[in-house]
Design an enzyme around this catalytic site. Structure first.
Site, PDB file in Angstrom:
ATOM      1  N   LYS A 154      -8.600 -18.049  18.367  1.00 27.05           N
ATOM      2  CA  LYS A 154      -8.952 -19.465  18.834  1.00 27.05           C
ATOM      3  C   LYS A 154      -8.434 -19.779  20.246  1.00 27.05           C
ATOM      4  O   LYS A 154      -7.216 -19.092  20.548  1.00 27.05           O
ATOM      5  CB  LYS A 154      -8.260 -19.998  17.663  1.00 27.05           C
ATOM      6  CG  LYS A 154      -8.551 -19.699  16.000  1.00 27.05           C
ATOM      7  CD  LYS A 154      -8.118 -20.513  15.282  1.00 27.05           C
ATOM      8  CE  LYS A 154      -7.639 -19.795  13.962  1.00 27.05           C
ATOM      9  NZ  LYS A 154      -8.872 -19.186  13.169  1.00 27.05           N
TER      10      LYS A 154
ATOM     11  N   GLY B  94     -11.221 -22.416   9.782  1.00 27.73           N
ATOM     12  CA  GLY B  94     -10.481 -21.485  10.966  1.00 27.73           C
ATOM     13  C   GLY B  94      -9.067 -22.182  11.301  1.00 27.73           C
ATOM     14  O   GLY B  94      -8.809 -22.185  12.374  1.00 27.73           O
TER      15      GLY B  94
ATOM     16  N   ASP C  69     -17.092 -20.046  -0.647  1.00 28.86           N
ATOM     17  CA  ASP C  69     -16.778 -20.232   0.896  1.00 28.86           C
ATOM     18  C   ASP C  69     -18.176 -19.946   1.663  1.00 28.86           C
ATOM     19  O   ASP C  69     -18.705 -18.660   1.433  1.00 28.86           O
ATOM     20  CB  ASP C  69     -15.803 -19.447   1.581  1.00 28.86           C
ATOM     21  CG  ASP C  69     -15.217 -19.986   2.808  1.00 28.86           C
ATOM     22  OD1 ASP C  69     -15.478 -21.066   3.087  1.00 28.86           O
ATOM     23  OD2 ASP C  69     -14.837 -18.987   3.339  1.00 28.86           O
TER      24      ASP C  69
END
Ligand code: G3H
Ligand code: 13P
Ligand code: ZN
Length: 316
Positions: free
Chosen positions: A183, A211, A81
Site C-alpha cells: 500500500k 486493506g 468477506d
C-alpha cells in the site's frame, strides 16, 4: 457466542473498531480465538471465497464451530468477506453466517444498488447483517496524478444515496487503503478529510476499512533475513492512525495480510534454524502463539481490548 456485525457495531461506533480477521486454517483459528480471549475483545471472523475453496466449506465452518467450543466466552460475528451474489445467497441459506459482504463495487452505481438491495432483503429476513462496498479500493500508485487518485475514493454524496437506497447495514469505503502488502507506494496514508466528509453525510453509520494491514517493517525484514524476497517497499496502515479513523466512523477494520506475514516469518525462521526438522507441529505451535500475540496487540490499537464485558451486557 455468535452475534451479528450489527450487534457489534451498535456498541462500538465512534469508540472502537472491531477487528475482522480472515482465516483459512486451524492454526489461525486457535490463535485468533486465543488472542481475543486474552484481550477480552469482541471480533469478527471472516471467510473469503479463497478460504472456502482452500479448506472446503464444511471444514472451515466446522473449524470455527470447534474454536467457539474451545473459547465459550468469546463474542464474535461470522462474516463472508467479498462475496459475490451467489456466494452471499449460499451463506444466507446456510444458517451459519451472521453477516455477509456483497461486493458489487465493480458494477455501475445503479447495478451495485440493485444487487445490494436483493441481498439485503434476503439477509434481513433471517436477521443477518449486510456490508456493501462503494468506491474503488487500492491502486494508489505513485504515477497516478492527484485528481485520479481522489477519483477512486468513495464519493460522500453517493455514499449517502447508496446507503439510503440499498438497505445495507455497513459500508466499505475507499479512503486510501489497498489490499496486500504494497500500500502507499509514495508517502500517502489514510484520507481523513474524505472519511470525515462521508461521516457528515451518513452520521452514525458504520464504515468499514478494507486493506488495513500494517505490514510491519520488522516482519518484512525478518522474512527477508530468513530467505524471503519481499519487496522492501512493502508498507501498510500506520496503527496509530486507527484512533482518528474510529472517531470518524470506521467501525470494522479488515486484516488478512498481516496474518500471512506472521505465518511466513514463523515458518521461514523455524526451518532456517532447524533444517533437520520435518514435524510441522513444531512451527505450528509457534505460529498459534505468535498469531495470538499479534491479535492481542492489534485489539489494543483498535481499542476493542477490554470491551467484552460491555458487549456481553448489550447482547444478552
Ligand atoms: O480481501 C481479500 C482477502 O484478503 C482474502 O484474500 O481471496 O486470497 O482469500 P483471498
Ligand atoms: P489486507 O490485505 O490489508 O490485510 O486487507 C484485508 C482485507 O481487506 C480483507 O477483506
Ligand atoms: Zn477486503
Amino acid at each position: 457466542m455468535i452475534v451479528t456485525t450489527d450487534d457489534l457495531f451498535r456498541q462500538a461506533y465512534g469508540k472502537y473498531a472491531v477487528g475482522a480477521y480472515n482465516i483459512n486454517n486451524m492454526e489461525q483459528a486457535i490463535g485468533l480465538f486465543e488472542g481475543n480471549a486474552r484481550a477480552e475483545a469482541p471480533f469478527i471472523v471472516q471467510i473469503a471465497k479463497g478460504s472456502r475453496d482452500y479448506a472446503g466449506v464444511i471444514m472451515i465452518e466446522n473449524i470455527i464451530l470447534a474454536a467457539e467450543k474451545m473459547y465459550p466466552d468469546n463474542i464474535f460475528a461470522v462474516h463472508l468477506d467479498h462475496g459475490d451474489e451467489k456466494t452471499c445467497y449460499d451463506c444466507i441459506e446456510s444458517g451459519f453466517y451472521s453477516s455477509v459482504m456483497i461486493d458489487a463495487s465493480h458494477e455501475s452505481f445503479d447495478e451495485n444498488v440493485a444487487i445490494t438491495q436483493r441481498i439485503s432483503s434476503k439477509a434481513h429476513e433471517k436477521g443477518i447483517s449486510v456490508e456493501a462496498e462503494l468506491g474503488m479500493l487500492g491502486g494508489v500508485e505513485e504515477d497516478i496524478n492527484i485528481d485520479e487518485k481522489h477519483a477512486m475514493l468513495t464519493d460522500p454524496d453517493e455514499a449517502k444515496e447508496f446507503v439510503n437506497m440499498s438497505g445495507c447495514d455497513s459500508l466499505a469505503v475507499a479512503i486510501g487503503t489497498s489490499h496486500g502488502a504494497y500500500k502507499f507506494a509514495g508517502g500517502q496514508g489514510l484520507h481523513f478529510e474524505r472519511i470525515g466528509a462521508i461521516q457528515k453525510r451518513i452520521p452514525n453509520f458504520p464504515l468499514v476499512m478494507h486493506g488495513s494491514s500494517s505490514v510491519p517493517k520488522s516482519e518484512v525484514d525478518r522474512i527477508n533475513a530468513a530467505g524471503g524476497a519481499l519487496d522492501e517497499s512493502a508498507r501498510g496502515v500506520d496503527e496509530d492512525e486507527f484512533a482518528r479513523a474510529i472517531r470518524l466512523g470506521v467501525t470494522k477494520v479488515n486484516i488478512d495480510t498481516d496474518g500471512r506475514l506472521v505465518w511466513t516469518r514463523v515458518h521461514r525462521e523455524f526451518f532456517n534454524d532447524h533444517p533437520e526438522v520435518f514435524d510441522f507441529r513444531k512451527p505450528g505451535v509457534i505460529m498459534i502463539e505468535e498469531y495470538a500475540r499479534f491479535i492481542e496487540q492489534k485489539s489494543t490499537k483498535l481499542m476493542s481490548a477490554g470491551k467484552l464485558r460491555d458487549m456481553r451486557a448489550s447482547v444478552s
